[in-house]
Write an enzyme that holds these catalytic residues in place. Structure first.
Site, PDB file in Angstrom:
ATOM      1  N   SER A  62       0.904  -1.169  -0.097  1.00  0.00           N
ATOM      2  CA  SER A  62      -0.261  -0.042   0.075  1.00  0.00           C
ATOM      3  C   SER A  62       0.783   1.247  -0.038  1.00  0.00           C
ATOM      4  CB  SER A  62      -0.944  -0.009   1.147  1.00  0.00           C
ATOM      5  OG  SER A  62      -1.888  -1.068   0.978  1.00  0.00           O
ATOM      6  N   GLU A  64       3.572   1.924  -1.633  1.00  0.00           N
ATOM      7  CA  GLU A  64       3.757   2.252  -2.995  1.00  0.00           C
ATOM      8  C   GLU A  64       2.648   2.645  -3.956  1.00  0.00           C
ATOM      9  OE1 GLU A  64       6.717   0.044  -0.816  1.00  0.00           O
ATOM     10  OE2 GLU A  64       4.762  -0.574  -1.321  1.00  0.00           O
ATOM     11  N   CYS A  86      -4.730  -2.571   1.285  1.00  0.00           N
ATOM     12  CA  CYS A  86      -5.273  -3.133   2.608  1.00  0.00           C
ATOM     13  C   CYS A  86      -4.301  -3.136   3.510  1.00  0.00           C
ATOM     14  CB  CYS A  86      -6.000  -4.633   2.351  1.00  0.00           C
ATOM     15  SG  CYS A  86      -6.443  -5.031   3.769  1.00  0.00           S
ATOM     16  N   THR A  92       2.442  -2.683  16.248  1.00  0.00           N
ATOM     17  CA  THR A  92       3.337  -1.461  16.346  1.00  0.00           C
ATOM     18  C   THR A  92       2.690  -0.397  15.817  1.00  0.00           C
ATOM     19  OG1 THR A  92       4.362  -2.199  14.199  1.00  0.00           O
ATOM     20  CG2 THR A  92       4.941  -3.176  15.855  1.00  0.00           C
ATOM     21  N   HIS A  94       3.391   1.109  13.002  1.00  0.00           N
ATOM     22  CA  HIS A  94       3.708   0.971  11.730  1.00  0.00           C
ATOM     23  C   HIS A  94       2.377   1.223  10.827  1.00  0.00           C
ATOM     24  CE1 HIS A  94       5.383  -0.395   7.834  1.00  0.00           C
ATOM     25  NE2 HIS A  94       4.503  -1.246   7.536  1.00  0.00           N
ATOM     26  N   ARG A 133     -15.447  -6.031   3.989  1.00  0.00           N
ATOM     27  CA  ARG A 133     -15.414  -4.803   3.368  1.00  0.00           C
ATOM     28  C   ARG A 133     -14.727  -5.270   1.808  1.00  0.00           C
ATOM     29  NH1 ARG A 133     -15.243  -3.962   7.838  1.00  0.00           N
ATOM     30  NH2 ARG A 133     -16.089  -1.916   9.125  1.00  0.00           N
TER      31      ARG A 133
END
Length: 155
Positions: A62, A64, A86, A92, A94, A133
């Site tokens: 994601s 990129e 996604c 963490t 991140h 989703r």
């Protein structure tokens, strides 16, 4: 992974059969992003976009999507770009950095190129929320991203 169409038909003032769309798909969380891609294609073709006018490009993750989306939007023949990814929260921070960076980058790509560059990235707490989703009980956000692209071209 089948699911209901979430947005259906769009009443467009433009001839969508002549518009070209790029769909940039993150390879990370492939099960989810492939379902989003299928939803996006269904949303476009269901509204008159020719399958031959849909270009798919993959990026590793994601993060990129921003650069991939920008590169596709810079192509003269492309009218709109849909970025699909996604990001699932882990243990963490991140997750927070990736989500914020991608949202910013996709927005910047659209502003820089003055073309619709659509943020179709799921940012969920767990895999089940993503599945819900991506063609599950909450529809397909890939299709919603396609509908958004059409509506922005119609703007």
């Amino acid at each position: 992974m089948a699911g209901p169409l979430t947005s259906g038909k769009v009443k467009s003032k433009i001839d969508l059969s002549k518009k070209k769309f790029a769909i940039v798909v993150a390879e990370w969380n492939e099960e989810i992003t492939e379902a989003l891609y299928e939803g996006a294609v269904a949303g476009l073709t269901g509204n008159g976009v020719k399958k031959s006018n849909i270009v798919r490009k993959n990026v590793p993750g994601s993060f990129e999507l921003s650069l991939g989306g920008l590169w596709m939007a810079e192509e003269k023949k492309i009218d709109a770009v849909i970025c699909l990814g996604c990001v699932i929260q882990g243990d963490t921070p991140h997750f927070d950095y990736i989500c914020q960076a991608v949202a910013y980058g996709v927005t910047e790509a659209g502003l820089k190129t003055r073309k619709p560059v659509i943020f179709g990235v799921l940012t969920t707490l767990n895999k089940q929320q993503a599945l819900d989703r991506a063609g599950g009980k909450l529809g397909n956000k890939g299709e919603e991203a396609a509908i958004t692209a059409i509506k922005m071209l119609d703007f």
